[in-house]
Scaffold this motif. Sequence first.
Motif, PDB file in Angstrom:
ATOM      1  N   GLY A 126       0.649  -1.005   0.413  1.00  0.00           N
ATOM      2  CA  GLY A 126       0.406  -0.775  -0.267  1.00  0.00           C
ATOM      3  C   GLY A 126       0.982   0.747  -0.212  1.00  0.00           C
ATOM      4  N   PRO A 193      -7.443   2.366  -2.812  1.00  0.00           N
ATOM      5  CA  PRO A 193      -6.625   0.916  -1.914  1.00  0.00           C
ATOM      6  C   PRO A 193      -6.882   0.343  -1.263  1.00  0.00           C
ATOM      7  N   ALA A 223      -4.393   0.820   4.758  1.00  0.00           N
ATOM      8  CA  ALA A 223      -5.868   1.584   3.161  1.00  0.00           C
ATOM      9  C   ALA A 223      -7.106   1.012   3.606  1.00  0.00           C
TER      10      ALA A 223
END
Length: 277
Positions: A126, A193, A223
């Motif tokens: 991420g 995300p 995320a």
Amino acid sequence: MQQRLGWHDIPAEVRAAIGTRTGPISQVRTASGGANSALAAVVDGVGGRFFVKGVRHATHAGIAAHRREAAVAPHVARVAPALRWRLPEVAGWDVLGFDAVDARHADYRPGSTDLPAVVELLQTVGEIPCPPQEVTITDAVRRWGPYLPEGAEPAQLVGDALLHTDYNPENVLITSDGTARLIDWAWAARGAPWIDPCCLLLQMIADGHNPASAEHWASRTPAWHTARPRDLDAFAAASLLLWQEIADQDPHRTWTRDMAFAAHAWCQAREARRRHD
């Protein structure tokens, strides 16, 4: 799905070209996992040990995923084995040579000591910037948009995060020091995300977690907290339709049925939560 070929089923010209990159070859071990490449093997040569993947250009679906993985490789060096060389055109084949990793596949089952490392890996993914637009990867709206339920908007899937999307435990390698590495970026995508944590939790449910446990592990990543409840509800419903379609296309593959069951369990859990709230 590609039929896996043995080393000596590969054209001699292709084997010779691989040898120019590895040096004289002493051993080849064909991989049993994966479905995107006709050639997948660990090759020991004087020049080192490589994981070699190859597809024929005539196999259009396979070559698209293969090229996507090659394009993404320079951008994911923090979490993935390095791509050392590529043979883009040899006897109708495209071949990639990655560093081979001495590791085992991750264990996602409840109680596994691999889970913290897997979540840490997800968090690191991420943090990796999405490649520029000229790097061709697929889009989350294109992947899941057609399966969204009534009332959901494709815009919910939009984002500029780099997503792996295929957290099958065979794609997560645990090294001897407990570090997790992520291979097979053939289905890399650009999108919101929170999608990657959802992809992981579905795999965890398929490996024995209940939805609450899987969401607990996914929620350890920043995320996850960028998603609204309605985003997760919509993605759960879309995942159910997608995985059921995949399972119906080939009912003899156990893992696709397992994923469809996992998606159904998560979707039911999200629906129950909405009714309770």
